[in-house]
Design a protein around this motif. Structure first.
Motif, mmCIF file in Angstrom:
data_model
loop_
_atom_site.group_PDB
_atom_site.id
_atom_site.type_symbol
_atom_site.label_atom_id
_atom_site.label_comp_id
_atom_site.label_asym_id
_atom_site.label_seq_id
_atom_site.Cartn_x
_atom_site.Cartn_y
_atom_site.Cartn_z
ATOM 1 N N GLY A 101 0.862 -1.195 0.000
ATOM 2 C CA GLY A 101 0.000 0.000 0.000
ATOM 3 C C GLY A 101 0.891 1.235 0.000
ATOM 4 O O GLY A 101 1.255 1.716 -1.056
ATOM 5 N N PRO A 102 1.358 1.752 1.169
ATOM 6 C CA PRO A 102 0.985 1.287 2.504
ATOM 7 C C PRO A 102 -0.496 1.544 2.761
ATOM 8 O O PRO A 102 -1.108 2.350 2.080
ATOM 9 C CB PRO A 102 1.861 2.129 3.433
ATOM 10 C CG PRO A 102 2.188 3.358 2.666
ATOM 11 C CD PRO A 102 2.228 2.938 1.226
ATOM 12 N N GLY A 103 -1.006 0.827 3.728
ATOM 13 C CA GLY A 103 -2.417 0.955 4.025
ATOM 14 C C GLY A 103 -3.160 -0.341 3.804
ATOM 15 O O GLY A 103 -4.336 -0.451 4.127
ATOM 16 N N GLY A 104 -2.481 -1.351 3.217
ATOM 17 C CA GLY A 104 -3.119 -2.647 3.014
ATOM 18 C C GLY A 104 -3.292 -3.360 4.343
ATOM 19 O O GLY A 104 -2.402 -3.330 5.191
ATOM 20 N N THR A 105 -4.453 -3.977 4.530
ATOM 21 C CA THR A 105 -4.693 -4.711 5.772
ATOM 22 C C THR A 105 -4.292 -6.172 5.607
ATOM 23 O O THR A 105 -4.407 -6.743 4.517
ATOM 24 C CB THR A 105 -6.182 -4.667 6.176
ATOM 25 O OG1 THR A 105 -6.948 -5.343 5.172
ATOM 26 C CG2 THR A 105 -6.681 -3.239 6.333
ATOM 27 N N GLY A 106 -3.876 -6.766 6.712
ATOM 28 C CA GLY A 106 -3.596 -8.202 6.699
ATOM 29 C C GLY A 106 -4.866 -8.994 6.464
ATOM 30 O O GLY A 106 -4.877 -9.968 5.707
ATOM 31 N N ALA A 107 -5.953 -8.566 7.116
ATOM 32 C CA ALA A 107 -7.203 -9.329 7.040
ATOM 33 C C ALA A 107 -7.698 -9.452 5.605
ATOM 34 O O ALA A 107 -8.161 -10.507 5.182
ATOM 35 C CB ALA A 107 -8.274 -8.664 7.898
ATOM 36 N N GLU A 108 -7.606 -8.378 4.838
ATOM 37 C CA GLU A 108 -8.152 -8.412 3.484
ATOM 38 C C GLU A 108 -7.203 -9.068 2.488
ATOM 39 O O GLU A 108 -7.650 -9.596 1.465
ATOM 40 C CB GLU A 108 -8.468 -6.992 3.002
ATOM 41 C CG GLU A 108 -9.678 -6.401 3.697
ATOM 42 C CD GLU A 108 -9.754 -4.897 3.471
ATOM 43 O OE1 GLU A 108 -10.577 -4.464 2.660
ATOM 44 O OE2 GLU A 108 -8.983 -4.163 4.121
ATOM 45 N N VAL A 119 -5.127 -4.270 -1.359
ATOM 46 C CA VAL A 119 -4.227 -3.620 -2.305
ATOM 47 C C VAL A 119 -4.488 -4.046 -3.747
ATOM 48 O O VAL A 119 -3.991 -3.418 -4.674
ATOM 49 C CB VAL A 119 -2.739 -3.824 -1.937
ATOM 50 C CG1 VAL A 119 -2.436 -3.175 -0.604
ATOM 51 C CG2 VAL A 119 -2.349 -5.284 -1.937
ATOM 52 N N ALA A 120 -5.251 -5.110 -3.941
ATOM 53 C CA ALA A 120 -5.583 -5.509 -5.309
ATOM 54 C C ALA A 120 -6.604 -4.549 -5.926
ATOM 55 O O ALA A 120 -6.725 -4.447 -7.130
ATOM 56 C CB ALA A 120 -6.117 -6.936 -5.346
ATOM 57 N N ARG A 121 -7.367 -3.863 -5.062
ATOM 58 C CA ARG A 121 -8.231 -2.792 -5.572
ATOM 59 C C ARG A 121 -7.416 -1.523 -5.527
ATOM 60 O O ARG A 121 -6.901 -1.152 -4.488
ATOM 61 C CB ARG A 121 -9.465 -2.630 -4.679
ATOM 62 C CG ARG A 121 -10.414 -3.777 -4.831
ATOM 63 C CD ARG A 121 -11.694 -3.501 -4.040
ATOM 64 N NE ARG A 121 -12.143 -4.743 -3.449
ATOM 65 C CZ ARG A 121 -12.341 -4.938 -2.155
ATOM 66 N NH1 ARG A 121 -12.170 -3.963 -1.296
ATOM 67 N NH2 ARG A 121 -12.718 -6.094 -1.706
ATOM 68 N N ARG A 122 -7.309 -0.853 -6.629
ATOM 69 C CA ARG A 122 -6.428 0.306 -6.689
ATOM 70 C C ARG A 122 -6.979 1.471 -5.877
ATOM 71 O O ARG A 122 -8.168 1.700 -5.819
ATOM 72 C CB ARG A 122 -6.226 0.767 -8.137
ATOM 73 C CG ARG A 122 -5.445 -0.181 -8.991
ATOM 74 C CD ARG A 122 -4.022 -0.392 -8.479
ATOM 75 N NE ARG A 122 -3.295 0.837 -8.223
ATOM 76 C CZ ARG A 122 -2.798 1.614 -9.167
ATOM 77 N NH1 ARG A 122 -2.947 1.316 -10.441
ATOM 78 N NH2 ARG A 122 -2.142 2.693 -8.852
ATOM 79 N N TYR A 123 -6.030 2.156 -5.281
ATOM 80 C CA TYR A 123 -6.360 3.330 -4.486
ATOM 81 C C TYR A 123 -6.410 4.535 -5.418
ATOM 82 O O TYR A 123 -5.456 4.814 -6.127
ATOM 83 C CB TYR A 123 -5.279 3.494 -3.430
ATOM 84 C CG TYR A 123 -5.359 4.761 -2.629
ATOM 85 C CD1 TYR A 123 -6.194 4.823 -1.525
ATOM 86 C CD2 TYR A 123 -4.603 5.860 -2.974
ATOM 87 C CE1 TYR A 123 -6.266 5.979 -0.778
ATOM 88 C CE2 TYR A 123 -4.672 7.014 -2.224
ATOM 89 C CZ TYR A 123 -5.505 7.067 -1.133
ATOM 90 O OH TYR A 123 -5.564 8.214 -0.400
ATOM 91 N N GLU A 124 -7.523 5.239 -5.439
ATOM 92 C CA GLU A 124 -7.661 6.405 -6.319
ATOM 93 C C GLU A 124 -8.142 7.593 -5.502
ATOM 94 O O GLU A 124 -9.330 7.865 -5.418
ATOM 95 C CB GLU A 124 -8.696 6.124 -7.428
ATOM 96 C CG GLU A 124 -8.486 4.845 -8.199
ATOM 97 C CD GLU A 124 -7.438 4.980 -9.294
ATOM 98 O OE1 GLU A 124 -6.717 5.992 -9.303
ATOM 99 O OE2 GLU A 124 -7.361 4.070 -10.127
ATOM 100 N N PRO A 125 -7.256 8.304 -4.848
ATOM 101 C CA PRO A 125 -7.709 9.382 -3.974
ATOM 102 C C PRO A 125 -8.394 10.503 -4.751
ATOM 103 O O PRO A 125 -7.974 10.865 -5.846
ATOM 104 C CB PRO A 125 -6.428 9.880 -3.308
ATOM 105 C CG PRO A 125 -5.312 9.351 -4.122
ATOM 106 C CD PRO A 125 -5.804 8.209 -4.929
#
Ligand SMILES: *[C@@H]1O[C@H](CO)[C@@H](O)[C@H](O)[C@H]1NC(C)=O
Ligand SMILES: *[C@@H]1O[C@H](CO)[C@@H](O)[C@H](O)[C@H]1NC(C)=O
Ligand SMILES: *[C@@H]1O[C@H](CO)[C@@H](O)[C@H](O)[C@H]1NC(C)=O
Ligand SMILES: *[C@@H]1O[C@H](CO)[C@@H](O)[C@H](O)[C@H]1NC(C)=O
Ligand SMILES: *[C@@H]1O[C@H](CO)[C@@H](O)[C@H](O)[C@H]1NC(C)=O
Ligand SMILES: *[C@@H]1O[C@H](CO)[C@@H](O)[C@H](O)[C@H]1NC(C)=O
Ligand SMILES: *[C@@H]1O[C@H](CO)[C@@H](O)[C@H](O)[C@H]1NC(C)=O
Length: 527
Positions: free
Chosen positions: A94-101, A147-153
């Motif tokens: 990510g950073p920001g990716g969760t372990g759970a997801e 993180v497989a879904r792209r981050y688009e701020p």
């Protein structure tokens, strides 16, 4: 050598020494409800079942005895075969990716590459999931801890295709406002979520595992920065460290990353090559009636040049930036290249007018409560702080200089230069250290977001480390499986052996073969 003078290292070492080592053995328990929630979020892709545990750690490692405590949520996917050799920690980036997801989605890839004999453990790093989630309250619902879904701020609106002009006109001001807003909403915890603080949590985790107190680790993408920081801070704790999709640790530390898009031109050229190789089945060739590869190039170049002059904004996006974004985003995952060909064909023939960034389908209830952790984490690492817009212009010039076609695209790190919450443990030292066991870096040669120069750069710092080059496409090794890569990573994890420097592994499949391969083997996966 490692310079102790310029670091808060003495403080760190004392903090770690004060931790109650080994007293907090993790209690793993089934967590069926969370498994169901993650399965729903990951649909249609299946997840691997996992168990859960939690671990208390101090919010402020400077005062471990008196600090408020926070709870880290941990997740474990069991080894698939014996004898089990221990646990491997995983950070999804990510950073920001969760372990759970992310762990339940990529554990099959991890087992495939590591060899199945390790339990896989991930956690929600500070700022993400339920761990002091970093949320600036700007209502961005498109981002996710997956993180497989792209981050688009949504604040990346750009009125001009001239990135420098845009920066001077609005970008700098927007970035400062972003930094201010995030400060106003996160000033209590924002200085405790940076990468050095997360590395300290990793020490707490490996101690609580009750194994040998050493780290076995797989860091993907930003996870490579986390690995770099851990190895620089705790070299004697490194048993195995595999860094896949490497950032340049030095520009990561600055927070500028001007080299980010260095290999995108190469990736895009590979896409056109592969399209032409698979011309019976490449929508771009059909749509353009192309009779040669240069036909495709001529049309693409003309289209991109025309778009660069087009001042129309679609949903706040400049058309040019939107097109670059569509291409760059699809280069992450070669399985999507046939679809990228279709999308570009539709754009070229005027069938798509709207920004192809608009999301598809309804979004289920999110798991992650830290949608802005990507900035919260990377910006609190950033040592390059400026007060004047002019001071940033040389960075922009470098960024433009690193990529012919894509240098204008990226502006996401700008807020970091005005950030108001540096990590309290912020690491400002060098990376020239000798870990207890050498690090193995693996990197694709066409990676759209972690160019291979980052792997060589990190490797030149960490003594004994080796770069294994992967001649497959995409970001990190998962999108282009390679038996050659997997065999070498497995030997590294199981026996500690490093491949010789200079080896280049080939992928098992080309982009146009991947979907068929997965369909024939009943494998359903996001990339
Ligand atoms: C993982 O292994 C443990 C012990 O071997 C077992 O109790 C647990 O049910 C397994 N968890 C999953 C999710 O399969
Ligand atoms: C972009 O804008 C900057 C700042 O105004 C200017 O110096 C530069 O020449 C422009 N570049 C192009 C290619 O127009
Ligand atoms: C600090 O954060 C609180 C909310 O948590 C906010 O009310 C306050 O205004 C912030 N302080 C500053 C100086 O921004
Ligand atoms: C400019 O971009 C918009 C939005 O993509 C499109 O509708 C329009 O046709 C473009 N104009 C030109 C001259 O290409
Ligand atoms: C641009 O790149 C060239 C070589 O690739 C280098 O000589 C030059 O100094 C770079 N300019 C900037 C502004 O980084
Ligand atoms: C690594 O990258 C940094 C930042 O770009 C640069 O200053 C340094 O010289 C590089 N190191 C090597 C060995 O190339
Ligand atoms: C394909 O895999 C799914 C699980 O992903 C399973 O439910 C299904 O039975 C499998 N089909 C075949 C034909 O093996």
């Amino acid at each position: 050598m490692f310079n102790h003078k310029i670091l808060p290292l003495a403080g760190l070492a004392a903090a770690v020494a004060a931790l109650p080592h080994g007293q907090k053995a993790l209690q793993w328990k089934p967590c069926p409800e969370l498994n169901e929630q993650i399965a729903e979020l990951s649909a249609p892709f299946p997840i691997t079942r996992f168990d859960c545990a939690s671990l208390e750690v101090p919010l402020d490692y400077d005062h471990p005895g008196t600090s408020e405590m926070i709870q880290l949520d941990l997740f474990k996917v069991n080894a698939t075969k014996g004898p089990v050799l221990g646990s491997v920690l995983f950070n999804p980036g990510g950073p920001g990716g969760t372990g759970a997801e992310n762990l339940p989605l990529v554990s099959a890839d991890l087992h495939l590459n590591i060899g199945g004999q390790f339990n896989l453990i991930s956690w929600d790093p500070r700022g993400t999931g339920n761990t002091i989630p970093f949320n600036c309250g700007t209502g961005d619902t498109t981002s996710s801890g997956n993180v497989a879904r792209r981050y688009e701020p949504s604040y990346h609106t750009v009125p001009s295709s001239n990135v420098t002009q845009n920066f001077l006109d609005v970008g700098w001001e927007q970035s400062r406002q972003r930094a201010d807003t995030c400060y106003a909403t996160n000033n209590k915890t924002g200085q405790f979520i940076g990468t050095s603080s997360v590395a300290l949590d990793m020490v707490s985790i490996i101690d609580a595992l009750g194994e040998d107190g050493l780290l076995r680790y797989y860091g993907w993408s930003y996870g490579s920065a986390l690995g770099d920081y851990f190895a620089a801070l705790f070299p004697e704790r490194v048993d195995r460290m595999l860094l896949d999709g490497n950032v340049n640790p030095y520009t990561w530390q600055l927070g500028t990353r001007p080299e980010l898009f260095e290999d995108v031109d190469k990736g895009f050229a590979a896409f056109i090559d592969e399209c032409w190789k698979n011309r019976e089945d490449c929508a771009l060739v059909t749509a353009l009636n192309a009779v040669s590869k240069s036909d495709i190039w001529e049309t693409m170049d003309a289209f991109i040049a025309a778009t660069a002059k087009n001042t129309t904004t679609v949903a706040g996006y400049n058309a040019y930036i939107a097109v670059l974004g569509v291409i760059e985003g699809r280069l992450y995952y070669p399985m999507q290249w046939p679809k990228l060909a279709q999308l570009l064909a539709d754009m070229l023939t005027g069938k798509v007018e709207d920004s192809p960034r608009s999301s598809t389908g309804p979004t289920p209830k999110p798991y992650n409560h830290g949608p802005d952790a990507i900035d919260g984490i990377r910006c609190s690492d950033a040592t390059f702080q400026v007060t004047d817009v002019e001071e940033y212009l040389p960075i922009l010039a470098q960024q433009l200089n690193h990529s012919k076609g894509f240098g204008a695209f990226y502006n996401a790190v700008w807020p970091c230069a005005s950030w108001k919450m540096s990590d309290k443990q912020q690491y400002r030292g060098d990376f020239k250290v000798k870990p207890r066991h050498p690090i193995l870096m693996v990197n694709g040669e066409y990676d759209p977001t972690t160019p291979i120069s980052g792997a060589y750069n990190a490797s030149s710092a960490f003594e004994g480390s080796v770069v294994l080059a992967h001649n497959g496409y995409g970001h990190g090794i998962f999108p282009s499986p390679s038996k050659c890569v997997a065999e070498k990573i497995q030997r590294y994890f199981v026996h500690g052996d490093l491949p010789e420097e200079g080896i280049v592994c080939e992928p098992d499949f080309g982009p146009w073969e991947l979907a068929q391969h997965y369909a024939a083997n009943n494998i359903s996966r996001p990339f």
